[in-house]
Design a protein around this motif. Structure first.
Motif, PDB file in Angstrom:
ATOM      1  N   TYR A   1       0.836  -1.204   0.000  1.00 43.40           N
ATOM      2  CA  TYR A   1       0.000   0.000   0.000  1.00 43.40           C
ATOM      3  C   TYR A   1       0.874   1.258   0.000  1.00 43.40           C
ATOM      4  CZ  TYR A   1      -3.503   3.409   1.294  1.00 43.40           C
ATOM      5  OH  TYR A   1      -4.320   4.509   1.295  1.00 43.40           O
TER       6      TYR A   1
ATOM      7  N   SER B   1       2.212   1.868  -3.389  1.00 40.96           N
ATOM      8  CA  SER B   1       1.225   2.459  -4.307  1.00 40.96           C
ATOM      9  C   SER B   1       1.022   3.937  -4.001  1.00 40.96           C
ATOM     10  CB  SER B   1      -0.101   1.701  -4.259  1.00 40.96           C
ATOM     11  OG  SER B   1      -0.784   1.947  -3.055  1.00 40.96           O
TER      12      SER B   1
ATOM     13  N   ASP C   1       1.555   7.102  -6.548  1.00 40.16           N
ATOM     14  CA  ASP C   1       0.545   8.141  -6.741  1.00 40.16           C
ATOM     15  C   ASP C   1       1.147   9.526  -6.525  1.00 40.16           C
ATOM     16  OD1 ASP C   1      -1.315   6.193  -7.285  1.00 40.16           O
ATOM     17  OD2 ASP C   1      -2.272   6.289  -5.297  1.00 40.16           O
TER      18      ASP C   1
ATOM     19  N   THR D   1      -0.760   3.006 -12.931  1.00 41.86           N
ATOM     20  CA  THR D   1       0.658   2.999 -12.606  1.00 41.86           C
ATOM     21  C   THR D   1       1.498   2.318 -13.677  1.00 41.86           C
ATOM     22  OG1 THR D   1       0.409   0.959 -11.365  1.00 41.86           O
ATOM     23  CG2 THR D   1       0.251   3.027 -10.129  1.00 41.86           C
TER      24      THR D   1
END
Length: 183
Positions: free
Chosen positions: A83, A86, A90, A109
């Motif tokens: 997480y 990610s 972002d 992504t």
């Protein structure tokens, strides 16, 4: 009016975002944040109290499912690492102007998925097997997967690794073959 948002798990639990090279929040702090979030957003406990920092005229609320998902993700070290990776992607996309949320576009992504057999391998001095692949940033061994990484992810059958030289990611899928089986 209630508004749903794509807040991060950290925002949902009222925790600060993770900082690079800092230890993760303790299990005790995480449990306390989870309980606090449940109380703060429970419709029977605080039906008229808006959440922190709402948009004027709107009340920002999170569902029990969102709070539980945030807690369960951040409680599991592997899920938290994925997480956090990610989130880093972002943030990198947003700094490059690729954040499509403002115009209704969704930014992907672009994590490339490969098979472990597509990577080159060698054995280190301590006997551990290492696989690698070059990255388009120019690093000839940008993506490296160690035998220990595979052992940790044997249940999932895939491991996600970041390039050492840039912000690209590679998902490496693999299967475990027991001794005596074909292949």
């Amino acid at each position: 009016m209630t508004r749903q948002t794509t807040a991060t798990h950290y925002e949902i639990l009222g925790l600060p975002p993770p900082l690079p090279n800092e230890p993760p929040v303790s299990a005790q702090t995480l449990r306390a944040a989870y309980r606090r979030a449940l109380l703060r957003h429970h419709p029977d406990k605080c039906p008229s109290k808006p959440a922190l920092n709402p948009v004027p005229g709107e009340t920002l609320t999170y569902t029990v499912d969102q709070i539980t998902l945030a807690f369960s993700t951040l409680s599991d070290p592997k899920a938290r690492a994925a997480y956090d990776a990610s989130l880093a992607l972002d943030r990198a996309a947003a700094t490059r102007g690729l954040d499509g949320g403002k115009e209704g576009r969704e930014w992907k992504t672009g994590i490339e998925t490969v098979d472990l057999d597509d990577l080159e391998g060698f054995e280190e001095g301590d006997g551990e097997q290492v696989w690698f692949r070059g990255c388009r940033c120019g690093d000839e061994r940008g993506f490296m997967v160690r035998e220990g990484d595979l052992e940790d992810a044997v249940q999932e059958g895939e491991v996600t690794v970041g390039c050492k030289g840039c912000s690209l990611w590679l998902k490496v899928q693999f299967g475990v073959v027991e001794d005596g089986e074909g292949g």
